[in-house]
Design an enzyme around this catalytic site. Structure first.
Site, PDB file in Angstrom:
ATOM      1  N   ASN A  32       0.825  -1.210   0.000  1.00 48.61           N
ATOM      2  CA  ASN A  32       0.000   0.000   0.000  1.00 48.61           C
ATOM      3  C   ASN A  32       0.859   1.261   0.000  1.00 48.61           C
ATOM      4  OD1 ASN A  32      -2.462  -1.342  -0.040  1.00 48.61           O
ATOM      5  ND2 ASN A  32      -2.618  -1.447   2.177  1.00 48.61           N
ATOM      6  N   GLU A  90      -8.078  -0.569   5.885  1.00 48.93           N
ATOM      7  CA  GLU A  90      -7.635   0.649   5.201  1.00 48.93           C
ATOM      8  C   GLU A  90      -6.458   0.380   4.276  1.00 48.93           C
ATOM      9  OE1 GLU A  90      -9.295   3.213   5.147  1.00 48.93           O
ATOM     10  OE2 GLU A  90     -10.519   3.217   6.941  1.00 48.93           O
ATOM     11  N   CYS A  91      -6.386   1.167   3.206  1.00 50.57           N
ATOM     12  CA  CYS A  91      -5.312   0.988   2.238  1.00 50.57           C
ATOM     13  C   CYS A  91      -4.112   1.865   2.545  1.00 50.57           C
ATOM     14  CB  CYS A  91      -5.824   1.311   0.825  1.00 50.57           C
ATOM     15  SG  CYS A  91      -6.166   3.047   0.593  1.00 50.57           S
ATOM     16  N   GLY A  92      -4.183   2.636   3.624  1.00 51.59           N
ATOM     17  CA  GLY A  92      -3.057   3.503   3.979  1.00 51.59           C
ATOM     18  C   GLY A  92      -3.364   4.967   3.716  1.00 51.59           C
TER      19      GLY A  92
END
Length: 228
Positions: A117, A223-225
């Site tokens: 990510n 979350e993807c970051g």
């Protein structure tokens, strides 16, 4: 960035509708402005809302190189229909080269996913912000999407930039009604049981999981970051 007291904004946003939140942020926060979109299931809602208030606002899509073909098609559909000022950014390392050098990081547990990510999403977004001189950005993030988003404020500072969530209190029903009211298309994968859409390798449909938290990143994280 100039120091802006975000407390009054955060206190007032709860009383405003989404359009007024966008207008207030545009008039109180420092430009340049942009909207980030992953062109997920309900992306058309925030894209349409912003077109009402700030047509021509840059819309940033981070292309990881692993999006669904339906996502790429949805991007084209919405860009044409809403006349979006679309800005696509991606890692300078191609997907093929990335895998040759690092393997399939998303298969390597939580640390592998987080590194993936960082390289394929977070760093290209930072490059986009720098290239476009963005000081304040809007997202379509909502509290009902996951446990990690329930505590988010309306306006925050992230990595030295203002981050605004005008749809924070919208429910899935609100989103669906807005789409219907304005005749907007949902992501093509919604009909196939996808409630959230990210990369092909780490997104699952509702038919493939026992718990909604497993829809992304094998349940290891949500979350993807970009929104952590």
């Amino acid at each position: 960035l100039p120091a802006i007291n975000l407390k009054p904004l955060n206190q007032s946003f709860g009383r405003l509708d989404a359009l007024a939140r966008i207008e207030t942020a545009l008039s109180h926060l420092p430009g340049q402005f942009a909207l980030t979109s992953s062109f997920g299931i309900d992306a058309a809602v925030s894209l349409h809302l912003f077109n009402e208030v700030a047509p021509g606002l840059p819309v940033i899509l981070i292309d990881t190189g692993y999006l669904f073909k339906e996502t790429y098609q949805y991007v084209e559909t919405l860009t044409e229909r809403l006349k979006l000022n679309l800005k696509i950014y991606q890692s300078p390392v191609s997907a093929a080269r990335f895998e040759a050098l690092h393997g399939q990081l998303w298969q390597q547990g939580l640390s592998g996913i987080e590194q993936y990510n960082q390289w394929r999403k977070v760093e290209p977004l930072e490059a986009a912000f720098n290239a476009l001189n963005i000081n304040s950005w809007f997202t379509g993030v909502r509290r009902s999407q996951s446990a990690t988003r329930k505590q988010l404020p309306w306006v925050a500072i992230k990595n030295g930039r203002h981050k605004v969530h005008p749809l924070l209190d919208w429910t899935d029903r609100d989103m669906y009604q807005y789409l219907k009211q304005h005749g907007l298309p949902q992501h093509p994968l919604f009909e196939r049981g996808y409630l959230t859409v990210g990369d092909t390798h780490s997104t699952r449909s509702i038919h493939e999981v026992t718990d909604p938290e497993q829809l992304r990143f094998f349940g290891l994280k949500r979350e993807c970051g970009i929104h952590e």
